[in-house]
Design an enzyme around this catalytic site. Sequence first.
Site, PDB file in Angstrom:
ATOM      1  N   GLY A   6       0.809  -1.202   0.000  1.00  0.00           N
ATOM      2  CA  GLY A   6       0.000   0.000   0.000  1.00  0.00           C
ATOM      3  C   GLY A   6       0.844   1.255   0.000  1.00  0.00           C
ATOM      4  CG  ASP A  30      -6.211  -0.761  -2.878  1.00  0.00           C
ATOM      5  OD1 ASP A  30      -6.561  -0.328  -4.000  1.00  0.00           O
ATOM      6  OD2 ASP A  30      -6.100  -0.026  -1.870  1.00  0.00           O
ATOM      7  NE  ARG A  31     -12.620   1.331  -5.080  1.00  0.00           N
ATOM      8  CZ  ARG A  31     -13.205   2.200  -5.912  1.00  0.00           C
ATOM      9  NH1 ARG A  31     -12.508   3.198  -6.438  1.00  0.00           N
ATOM     10  NH2 ARG A  31     -14.477   2.058  -6.235  1.00  0.00           N
ATOM     11  CB  THR A  73      -8.928  18.746  21.959  1.00  0.00           C
ATOM     12  OG1 THR A  73      -9.280  20.051  22.426  1.00  0.00           O
ATOM     13  CG2 THR A  73      -8.710  18.802  20.456  1.00  0.00           C
TER      14      THR A  73
END
Length: 250
Positions: A8, A103-104, A182
Amino acid sequence: MILELDCGNSFIKWRVIAAADASIIAGGIADADEQLLQDLANCHPEVRLVACRMVSVRSEEETSTLCAALHEAFKVGVQVAAPARMLAGVRNGYEDYQRLGMDRWLAILGGFHLANGACLIIDFGTAAKADFVGADGNHLGGYICPGMPLMRSQLRTHTRRIRYDDASAERAMASLTPGTSTVEAVERGCVMMLQGFARSQIDQAKMLWGDDFTVFLTGGDAPLAKSAAPQARTVPDLVFVGLALACPMH
């Protein structure tokens, strides 16, 4: 034994499987080529690689460099998954099929193979991605938006007063009640964005297919969205399921 690699943008996911039954022998995540080679060298002495297959979203030059390094270190050829208009019963739905991220594409192949019917594949990695495949194998397209790492980094980078460490972030996700600091507000807000993404994709799928479809969650942050998709199957290695279809070892 076969080495499988998912290269990736941020890291390399790897595993070694037995050629006979695809049982997993070793695996891990490396953040650079050098670490991958070292991790493989440190594997159990009985690991003997005979082949390698790879999916890569990196540049051709980076991919070729890694293939050469693997061949030099372990004397294996590397089969790299390539785009296809049609494969394993699935028709690529992109107008330019070569532009669909590999990858998809492999996750789509893996999902359709496991579902044997209509399916929704939701991948929570650096980006959050969803893809729809009909019962006839037609890929209908999908959606991409920032995933948890991108949302977090953008807030940290572009909002001066948002500063906290990873340990604080992990503690903040113990609950999803409104944040009183936060770090809690950011982390919980981002998780709820992922969950909202999952719910909206499932709503889309229901409009298309009623209840006759399978939902798959994959990617490193899939567990964060599981409560929003209780009916989903979590398959961490869905890309590897597709990789085996795209690069069969005869």
